[in-house]
Write an enzyme that holds these catalytic residues in place. Structure first.
Site, PDB file in Angstrom:
ATOM      1  N   ASP A 124     -17.539  74.110   5.973  1.00 47.09           N
ATOM      2  CA  ASP A 124     -18.017  72.773   5.599  1.00 47.09           C
ATOM      3  C   ASP A 124     -19.363  72.786   4.884  1.00 47.09           C
ATOM      4  O   ASP A 124     -20.168  73.701   5.039  1.00 47.09           O
ATOM      5  CB  ASP A 124     -18.093  71.865   6.830  1.00 47.09           C
ATOM      6  CG  ASP A 124     -18.956  72.456   7.947  1.00 47.09           C
ATOM      7  OD1 ASP A 124     -18.908  73.682   8.136  1.00 47.09           O
ATOM      8  OD2 ASP A 124     -19.685  71.700   8.604  1.00 47.09           O
ATOM      9  N   GLU A 182     -18.552  72.817  11.131  1.00 47.82           N
ATOM     10  CA  GLU A 182     -19.578  73.483  11.949  1.00 47.82           C
ATOM     11  C   GLU A 182     -20.826  72.620  12.064  1.00 47.82           C
ATOM     12  O   GLU A 182     -21.512  72.615  13.080  1.00 47.82           O
ATOM     13  CB  GLU A 182     -19.922  74.858  11.360  1.00 47.82           C
ATOM     14  CG  GLU A 182     -20.821  75.717  12.259  1.00 47.82           C
ATOM     15  CD  GLU A 182     -22.287  75.318  12.249  1.00 47.82           C
ATOM     16  OE1 GLU A 182     -22.929  75.366  13.312  1.00 47.82           O
ATOM     17  OE2 GLU A 182     -22.806  74.935  11.185  1.00 47.82           O
ATOM     18  N   GLU A 183     -21.125  71.880  11.001  1.00 49.03           N
ATOM     19  CA  GLU A 183     -22.327  71.026  11.005  1.00 49.03           C
ATOM     20  C   GLU A 183     -22.112  69.779  11.858  1.00 49.03           C
ATOM     21  O   GLU A 183     -23.002  68.941  11.953  1.00 49.03           O
ATOM     22  CB  GLU A 183     -22.697  70.616   9.573  1.00 49.03           C
ATOM     23  CG  GLU A 183     -22.981  71.775   8.619  1.00 49.03           C
ATOM     24  CD  GLU A 183     -24.343  72.416   8.842  1.00 49.03           C
ATOM     25  OE1 GLU A 183     -25.101  71.933   9.700  1.00 49.03           O
ATOM     26  OE2 GLU A 183     -24.623  73.414   8.155  1.00 49.03           O
ATOM     27  N   HIS A 413     -30.393  74.358   4.372  1.00 49.45           N
ATOM     28  CA  HIS A 413     -30.365  72.887   4.344  1.00 49.45           C
ATOM     29  C   HIS A 413     -31.328  72.302   3.312  1.00 49.45           C
ATOM     30  O   HIS A 413     -31.569  71.093   3.316  1.00 49.45           O
ATOM     31  CB  HIS A 413     -30.630  72.261   5.729  1.00 49.45           C
ATOM     32  CG  HIS A 413     -29.521  72.496   6.714  1.00 49.45           C
ATOM     33  ND1 HIS A 413     -29.232  71.637   7.749  1.00 49.45           N
ATOM     34  CD2 HIS A 413     -28.621  73.503   6.822  1.00 49.45           C
ATOM     35  CE1 HIS A 413     -28.209  72.101   8.456  1.00 49.45           C
ATOM     36  NE2 HIS A 413     -27.829  73.254   7.903  1.00 49.45           N
TER      37      HIS A 413
HETATM   38 ZN   LIG Z   1     -26.337  74.348   8.711  1.00 52.41          ZN
HETATM   39 ZN   LIG Z   2     -24.609  77.017   8.747  1.00 52.00          ZN
END
Ligand SMILES: [Zn+2]
Ligand SMILES: [Zn+2]
Length: 450
Positions: A124, A182-183, A413
């Site tokens: 993702d 996962e986020e 990020h």
């Molecule tokens: Zn992340």
């Molecule tokens: Zn990650």
């Protein structure tokens, strides 16, 4: 005569002593060899893996750039999932799609008997507008692979491509797990590692150990960081709503000031942490959101706080949850205020199984050279790979993605995050060797793994 027989005797004893020494050294060498044996040390196989990587790399880079240009958010990885499944099918793997919404599994069966292990890659992207000027920047406005999951997915696909033509070297089978969200899933939805586990990803065939990695911008391409035991923190969140009573700002004694209470609670949480949490067992509480009040001269009757809790142990998790609520109760009651408190448990700490870590370290050192296998001090960031580590032994490491000629690079990020693509070939090489060596080390594991 006496002296001759004495000399003969001496010679005999010397020969016996030398023979014993040779035998002892031989046994020692044999033991040392069997302990340090890795497929990575097998030069022929190693160069075969290198050749396969070289062959597949242009395609893998194309796939990575396609993924980067077409990032998809958690539980919405529809095109990514289709691409992954079709690539795995073309390599002759047994493929299952639609696990935990958009997850994909590819099973690679080796020619030799053995157990099954897994490699997990997350797919993702994040809701971030990319700043990068690369020709393969995101085409999806407001969505970006700013956490490098496009690199993870490409490494997993690349490893499946390399190993699918080396089945004769595989003792057992490898399950490639492509994970959504996962986020974190969208609000109100389930998703990620926990949903994959719930839907049976660790079974049929049962996998005995699981591997994973994350790109790491703090180290150069060609380096990794890892350590045994806890490596990443748990990530819990909490919310506090304080209910006071409004009054005129000039007459605070007639109201119950929720802003004053919130300030006391925030200071008390931070100061109490430093006196009650073992400094050798790190933990972090951060309050990232505070809302309340309507006007400068009105005492606020409502304040809302939200924060995150990061710990490396279950004991601290429970301690801090209780601590935050006790402090909130302790400050609100004497002032006649009330509160609502909610605590949501997120993913647990990522834990590298010490037995597995001990067996796999020589592989990393053989592939990269000892100097490039760096220690990983526990990090307070989180990763839901930990859900797998709760069920079976896990091995997780950080893969260097910084261009060595640069001093630093934008962090994970960041809208400017731009990992060095040369890390993909390094990642495929490491993962190929780790998986092959893990399966070959069948007899080295303690019973909890095998
Ligand atoms: Zn992340
Ligand atoms: Zn990650």
């Amino acid at each position: 005569m006496t002296s001759l027989s004495f000399r003969t005797n001496m010679m005999y004893h010397r020969i016996m002593l030398i023979r014993l020494m040779v035998k002892f050294v031989g046994l020692f060498m044999l033991a040392a060899c069997s302990l340090s044996f890795t497929h990575a040390a097998d030069k022929t196989l190693s160069s075969l893996i290198d050749k396969k990587i070289e062959k597949h790399l242009p395609e893998i880079i194309r796939i990575r750039r396609f993924l980067h240009m077409n990032p998809e958010l958690g539980n919405r990885e529809f095109e990514t999932s289709k691409l992954v499944a079709s690539k795995l099918l073309s390599q002759g793997l047994e493929v299952k799609s639609g696990i935990a919404k958009t997850g994909v599994i590819g099973i690679l069966q080796g020619d030799q008997a053995g157990f099954s292990i897994g490699f997990r890659a997350d797919m993702d992207a994040l809701p971030i507008q990319e700043n990068s000027q690369t020709p393969y920047a995101s085409l999806n406005p407001g969505v970006m692979h700013a956490c490098g999951h496009d690199i993870h997915t490409s490494i997993a696909l690349g490893t499946a491509m390399v190993l699918s033509s080396l089945r004769d070297h595989i003792n057992g089978s490898i399950k490639f797990i492509f994970q959504p969200a996962e986020e974190g899933p969208p609000a109100g939805e389930e998703g990620g590692a926990s949903l994959m586990i719930k839907e049976g990803v660790l079974a049929d065939p049962d996998i005995k150990a699981i591997f994973g990695l994350h790109v790491w911008p703090e180290i150069d391409v060609g380096q990794v960081r890892f350590s045994s035991g806890p490596v990443l923190a748990s990530a819990d969140s909490f919310e506090i709503s304080l209910h006071g009573k409004s009054s005129h700002g000039a007459r605070p004694h007639e109201g119950v000031d929720a802003i004053f209470l919130s300030s006391q609670i925030i200071v008390a949480i931070h100061s109490t942490m430093s006196r009650t949490v073992d400094p050798m067992d790190p933990a972090v509480v951060s309050i990232g959101k505070i809302q309340g009040g309507i006007r400068s001269n009105i005492i606020a009757d409502e304040v809302h706080l939200a924060g995150t809790v990061r710990t490396l142990t279950e004991a601290n998790r429970t301690r801090i949850q209780n601590l935050i609520e006790n402090i909130t109760r302790g400050f609100t009651q004497p002032f006649g205020a009330s509160y609502d408190f909610s605590y949501r448990r997120g993913s647990p700490p990522v834990y590298n199984h010490p037995g597995l870590a001990e067996v796999m370290r020589p592989t990393l050192e053989q592939v990269l050279g000892k100097a490039n296998v760096l220690n990983l001090p526990p990090q307070m960031v989180a990763e839901d790979f930990s859900e797998f580590c709760q069920k079976i032994p896990g091995f997780y490491f950080m893969l260097g993605v910084k261009n060595p000629s640069q001093k630093s690079m934008p962090p994970l990020h960041s809208p400017d995050f731009n990992p060095d693509e040369r890390s993909i070939a390094v990642g495929i090489k490491i993962v190929s060797h780790l998986l092959l060596d893990c399966l070959a080390h069948r007899n080295s594991f303690k019973s909890e793994i095998y």
